[in-house]
Design a protein around this motif. Structure first.
Motif, PDB file in Angstrom:
ATOM      1  N   PHE A  14       0.833  -1.205   0.000  1.00  0.00           N
ATOM      2  CA  PHE A  14       0.000   0.000   0.000  1.00  0.00           C
ATOM      3  C   PHE A  14       0.870   1.259   0.000  1.00  0.00           C
ATOM      4  O   PHE A  14       0.705   2.158  -0.822  1.00  0.00           O
ATOM      5  CB  PHE A  14      -0.925  -0.033   1.220  1.00  0.00           C
ATOM      6  N   TYR A  24       2.417   5.729  -2.667  1.00  0.00           N
ATOM      7  CA  TYR A  24       2.505   7.192  -2.484  1.00  0.00           C
ATOM      8  C   TYR A  24       3.751   7.681  -1.754  1.00  0.00           C
ATOM      9  O   TYR A  24       4.043   8.880  -1.765  1.00  0.00           O
ATOM     10  CB  TYR A  24       1.256   7.674  -1.708  1.00  0.00           C
ATOM     11  N   TYR A  71      -1.779   2.103  -7.209  1.00  0.00           N
ATOM     12  CA  TYR A  71      -2.348   1.192  -6.206  1.00  0.00           C
ATOM     13  C   TYR A  71      -2.588  -0.222  -6.742  1.00  0.00           C
ATOM     14  O   TYR A  71      -3.067  -1.083  -6.004  1.00  0.00           O
ATOM     15  CB  TYR A  71      -3.658   1.763  -5.643  1.00  0.00           C
ATOM     16  N   PHE A  80      -6.762   6.525  -4.603  1.00  0.00           N
ATOM     17  CA  PHE A  80      -7.067   5.236  -3.982  1.00  0.00           C
ATOM     18  C   PHE A  80      -8.542   4.870  -4.157  1.00  0.00           C
ATOM     19  O   PHE A  80      -8.872   3.760  -4.584  1.00  0.00           O
ATOM     20  CB  PHE A  80      -6.707   5.201  -2.492  1.00  0.00           C
ATOM     21  N   TRP A  81      -9.443   5.811  -3.799  1.00  0.00           N
ATOM     22  CA  TRP A  81     -10.878   5.487  -3.903  1.00  0.00           C
ATOM     23  C   TRP A  81     -11.294   5.250  -5.351  1.00  0.00           C
ATOM     24  O   TRP A  81     -12.132   4.404  -5.637  1.00  0.00           O
ATOM     25  CB  TRP A  81     -11.741   6.553  -3.219  1.00  0.00           C
ATOM     26  N   ARG A  87      -9.364   3.915  -7.643  1.00  0.00           N
ATOM     27  CA  ARG A  87      -8.846   2.604  -8.033  1.00  0.00           C
ATOM     28  C   ARG A  87      -9.608   1.467  -7.356  1.00  0.00           C
ATOM     29  O   ARG A  87      -9.954   0.460  -7.983  1.00  0.00           O
ATOM     30  CB  ARG A  87      -7.350   2.511  -7.698  1.00  0.00           C
TER      31      ARG A  87
END
Ligand code: C8R
Length: 256
Positions: A51, A55, A68, A149-150, A152
């Motif tokens: 994770f 980033y 991601y 992230f959201w 993906r």
């Protein structure tokens, strides 16, 4: 002197412990790992490392969705066909319901969504750390770590969706299917017609009904659905959803 030394040692220990505990509370890693361990995940430490790689040591306005990919792979889940729940602008009512009744599963009810729900994080160029403050906000820049992230994770969730799926949308706003939402811009387009039969929209209404199922934005939704996926819509009062959630006698299929 011996007593004083012991006292001093205790004070030092207490301060150090206090500092570590305090640091933990605004640190992403322990939250991530704690939440991860609630699921049957073999290696949460590995998931954390994969994770982070998305980033860390990067400009926080330059993190792509694709960064991601390895994390998505590491937490791959098997979809529960006919139980998948999507939502837009109805976060509280949806989760209040899915927490009480195991009829549906949202992204936050899977390990992928659960570990990061409600959190903020970013990295910095030249640093190997994760920061939880001073990060770009949702609209400060498009390619920020949280938004990417959201995007993906939502694409992954929609990609594996199967059977009859449900989406709770908000009937108290003028445009329940809002093209700038993740549901509209990412999820609907990622639904696969060889796997999904029906999209059932539950339009959640409050006392002050602003939109119903004839809302113009649903024409836009239908045009974005892959051919072969059928569309349904039902207006359901929020109180009915709440009551059904709290009533153990009510079967999943009879809530609306
Ligand atoms: N999804 C999107 N955003 C999510 C999320 C999630 O699962 N979980 C959280 N916590 N968030 P909105 P939308 C955060 O406009 O854009 C998936 C994000 O920080 O109400 O249509 C989910 O599968 C984001 O700012 O909804 C769902 O179906 C808001 O909550 C859609 O995408 C979401 O804002 C919902 O996304």
């Amino acid at each position: 002197l011996g007593v004083l030394a012991v006292l001093l040692l205790i004070v030092i220990l207490a301060v150090v412990l206090g500092l570590t505990l305090r640091e933990d509370s605004n640190d992403l890693k322990p939250t991530f790992l704690n939440r991860c361990q609630q699921f049957q995940v073999k290696n949460c430490q590995h998931a954390w490392e994969v994770f982070q790689q998305a980033y860390v040591d990067k400009d926080p306005c330059n993190v792509s969705m694709e960064a991601y990919d390895p994390f998505i792979e590491a937490t791959s889940f098997t979809p529960s066909c006919n139980r998948m729940m999507f939502w837009s602008k109805t976060k509280d009512v949806v989760h209040e319901f899915t927490e009480k009744k195991e009829c549906f599963q949202t992204l936050e009810d899977t390990v992928l969504g659960s570990v990061l729900d409600g959190l903020t994080w970013c990295g910095k160029k030249g640093s190997s750390e994760t920061f939880t403050t001073g990060c770009p906000r949702w609209t400060d820049c498009i390619n920020n770590p949280v938004r990417s992230f959201w995007n993906r994770a939502s694409a992954a969730f929609a990609n594996v969706a199967c059977g009859n799926i449900t989406a709770m949308l908000n009937g108290s706003i003028a445009t329940p299917f809002d093209s700038s939402s993740i549901f509209a811009s990412i999820e609907v387009g990622n639904l696969k017609s060889d796997k999904v039969n029906n999209l059932n929209v539950v339009l959640v209404t409050q006392k002050n009904v602003v939109s119903n199922c004839t809302n113009q934005s649903f024409e836009n939704l239908k045009s974005k659905l892959a051919e072969g996926i059928k569309f349904n819509c039902k207006e359901v009062p929020e109180t009915q959803i709440q009551e059904c959630g709290s009533d153990p006698e009510k079967a999943c299929g009879s809530c609306w």
